[in-house]
Design a protein around this motif. Sequence first.
Motif, short mmCIF file in Angstrom:
data_model
loop_
_atom_site.label_atom_id
_atom_site.label_comp_id
_atom_site.label_asym_id
_atom_site.label_seq_id
_atom_site.Cartn_x
_atom_site.Cartn_y
_atom_site.Cartn_z
N LYS A 57 -9.68 -45.50 84.66
CA LYS A 57 -10.39 -44.91 85.96
C LYS A 57 -9.16 -44.68 86.86
CE LYS A 57 -13.00 -43.90 89.42
NZ LYS A 57 -13.73 -44.84 90.41
N ASN A 58 -8.80 -43.41 87.24
CA ASN A 58 -7.67 -43.18 88.04
C ASN A 58 -7.97 -43.28 89.57
OD1 ASN A 58 -5.23 -42.37 89.51
ND2 ASN A 58 -5.12 -40.36 88.27
N SER A 59 -7.53 -44.24 90.48
CA SER A 59 -7.93 -44.65 91.70
C SER A 59 -6.57 -44.24 92.70
CB SER A 59 -8.28 -45.89 91.96
OG SER A 59 -9.42 -46.25 91.03
N SER A 60 -5.72 -43.46 92.38
CA SER A 60 -4.63 -43.19 92.99
C SER A 60 -4.99 -42.66 94.36
CB SER A 60 -3.53 -42.15 92.12
OG SER A 60 -3.25 -42.62 90.87
N ARG A 61 -3.78 -42.64 95.32
CA ARG A 61 -3.86 -42.10 96.62
C ARG A 61 -2.87 -41.87 97.27
NH1 ARG A 61 -5.69 -47.97 99.36
NH2 ARG A 61 -3.69 -49.23 98.73
N PHE A 62 -2.70 -41.06 98.29
CA PHE A 62 -1.63 -40.57 98.94
C PHE A 62 -1.82 -40.65 100.44
CE2 PHE A 62 1.00 -37.51 101.50
CZ PHE A 62 2.28 -38.01 100.93
N ARG A 63 -1.00 -41.34 101.18
CA ARG A 63 -1.18 -41.55 102.59
C ARG A 63 0.09 -40.80 103.61
NH1 ARG A 63 -3.15 -47.91 103.34
NH2 ARG A 63 -5.32 -47.47 102.08
N ILE A 64 -0.32 -40.43 104.72
CA ILE A 64 0.78 -40.07 105.68
C ILE A 64 0.42 -40.41 106.96
CG2 ILE A 64 -0.07 -37.76 105.65
CD1 ILE A 64 3.05 -36.60 105.78
N ASN A 65 1.57 -40.95 107.64
CA ASN A 65 1.22 -41.22 109.24
C ASN A 65 2.22 -40.75 110.09
OD1 ASN A 65 3.16 -43.37 109.40
ND2 ASN A 65 1.69 -44.20 107.51
N VAL A 66 1.84 -40.40 111.24
CA VAL A 66 2.77 -39.88 112.29
C VAL A 66 2.58 -40.50 113.51
CG1 VAL A 66 3.35 -37.93 113.71
CG2 VAL A 66 2.74 -37.44 111.32
N GLY A 67 3.51 -41.25 114.00
CA GLY A 67 3.29 -42.00 115.18
C GLY A 67 4.56 -41.55 116.38
N GLY A 68 4.08 -41.58 117.52
CA GLY A 68 5.22 -41.40 118.70
C GLY A 68 5.01 -42.50 119.84
N GLU A 69 6.02 -42.61 120.48
CA GLU A 69 5.96 -43.22 121.71
C GLU A 69 7.08 -42.64 122.80
OE1 GLU A 69 6.31 -47.87 122.92
OE2 GLU A 69 8.02 -46.99 121.64
N THR A 70 6.50 -42.93 124.08
CA THR A 70 7.45 -41.92 125.16
C THR A 70 7.42 -42.81 126.27
OG1 THR A 70 7.72 -40.09 126.44
CG2 THR A 70 5.41 -41.01 126.12
N GLN A 71 8.64 -43.12 126.70
CA GLN A 71 8.87 -44.13 127.83
C GLN A 71 8.81 -43.21 129.14
OE1 GLN A 71 10.13 -47.32 127.01
NE2 GLN A 71 9.83 -47.69 129.44
N ILE A 72 7.91 -43.65 130.02
CA ILE A 72 7.36 -43.02 131.43
C ILE A 72 8.30 -43.78 132.52
CG2 ILE A 72 5.56 -42.48 132.82
CD1 ILE A 72 3.70 -42.75 130.47
N THR A 73 8.10 -45.03 132.51
CA THR A 73 8.74 -45.72 133.56
C THR A 73 9.35 -47.04 132.82
OG1 THR A 73 7.02 -47.12 134.27
CG2 THR A 73 7.48 -44.97 135.55
N ASP A 74 9.96 -47.94 133.45
CA ASP A 74 10.27 -49.36 132.52
C ASP A 74 9.37 -49.99 132.15
OD1 ASP A 74 13.01 -48.78 133.25
OD2 ASP A 74 13.28 -49.68 135.07
N GLY A 75 8.21 -49.87 132.89
CA GLY A 75 7.02 -50.74 132.48
C GLY A 75 5.92 -50.11 132.12
N LEU A 76 6.10 -48.92 131.66
CA LEU A 76 4.96 -47.77 131.10
C LEU A 76 5.48 -47.08 129.96
CD1 LEU A 76 1.96 -47.13 131.93
CD2 LEU A 76 2.87 -45.40 133.45
N THR A 77 4.42 -47.09 128.97
CA THR A 77 4.93 -46.30 127.82
C THR A 77 3.54 -45.51 127.65
OG1 THR A 77 4.52 -47.83 126.24
CG2 THR A 77 6.81 -47.58 127.05
N GLY A 78 3.83 -44.36 126.72
CA GLY A 78 2.64 -43.85 126.00
C GLY A 78 2.78 -43.56 124.39
N PHE A 79 1.71 -43.82 123.93
CA PHE A 79 1.70 -43.59 122.15
C PHE A 79 0.82 -43.09 121.53
CE2 PHE A 79 0.11 -47.68 123.48
CZ PHE A 79 -1.08 -47.81 122.62
N GLY A 110 0.87 -48.33 127.05
CA GLY A 110 1.42 -49.33 127.15
C GLY A 110 1.80 -49.90 128.38
N THR A 111 1.23 -51.01 128.94
CA THR A 111 1.93 -51.61 130.10
C THR A 111 2.50 -52.84 130.18
OG1 THR A 111 -0.28 -52.59 130.86
CG2 THR A 111 -0.09 -50.34 131.22
N GLN A 112 2.92 -53.55 131.22
CA GLN A 112 3.44 -54.73 131.30
C GLN A 112 2.29 -55.79 131.08
OE1 GLN A 112 5.13 -54.89 135.12
NE2 GLN A 112 7.01 -54.14 134.42
N PHE A 113 1.03 -55.16 131.31
CA PHE A 113 -0.01 -56.05 130.96
C PHE A 113 -0.88 -56.15 129.81
CE2 PHE A 113 0.36 -54.84 135.54
CZ PHE A 113 0.51 -56.37 135.98
N GLY A 114 0.03 -55.29 128.66
CA GLY A 114 -0.70 -55.25 127.52
C GLY A 114 -0.94 -53.61 127.33
#
Length: 346
Positions: A57-79, A110-114
Amino acid sequence: MKKAVLASAVFAAMVSGSALAAEVYNADGTSLKIGGRAEFRGDFIGDKGKEIEGSMKNSSRFRINVGGETQITDGLTGFGFYEAEQGVTSSGDNDATTSIKQRYMYAGIGTQFGDFSFGKQDTAGVQISQMSDDGQIWTGAQKTFIAAGDEQVNNTIAYSNVFADAFSLKASVIASDEKNENGYGISGIYATPFGLDIGLGYAQNDFRVVDDSVEPEVVVDTGSENQFIGGLSYSIASLTVGGTYTQGTYKYDNFSNVDFSGVELSGTYKFDNGFRIMAAYQKQELKDTGSSEKLVLNDFAELTGQYHFNKSLRTYLSYKFDNRSKEDAGLDKVEDTVRLGVRYDF
């Protein structure tokens, strides 16, 4: 929990998809990573207890992922993060699989509080179930009992933070578009200075029992379900061991309640030459509180030998001893499983 795992939500997700995710863009405070895996999984003798009539039984798989992050201020990011998986048709001809399964798709701040994230993602309890998810065939099922404790759940709002580089706190809410399907969960893992990690979590959600054999669908019953899950893991030198225990109840409004429980143990020993020995055990049960009936969902032991050629390529051979009875499995005969695997991470 190793310090490398105590990171922001986006990079933790990238590590789970591929520890080798490559940075393909980094400019003006914005970065983009791409990763994934190609994995051959050939099962012999049995598949989930059912005899394989042919050779494999062939249970093979292929996965691909893309992730990004951007710095907004010293204590604030987006992802943001996305991951998809495609399987393969198990046959002796050239039939192609065209369907692609969406695994993750979320964005957050992403913030300084989590970190706060929104979309299809893991709920809070998954970090506990991962403490014993170290097998190759079927471990990690402790999270599957209820939606509010499961992975890759739609309409999820999640919060995560790490305090004092030692306590990982996660909380999540499921905001469903249907009545009686909302849920929530919370979990925490404390990493001691001597290699022992201690985790505890709770989740609850409402549910509907739907008869989809008629049109339109008919709601047969409603209710709620809850889950407690605890875990321990310990690492010393080349040895890592982990264990989780979970229990909870499906509370029906019109039917008798059903209790569930599960235990999972795993261990890995790494040799200096790239070879690893892995062992796991799992047993999960359902019990109708209105009778003495009990159903064993899973009862198996797994033994694996794994060899890493380098950080990208590994191969393994696993044997799963299926201990369920014929009645529990609903089969005339319960077969063990042998799996041969070759995995390339990028």
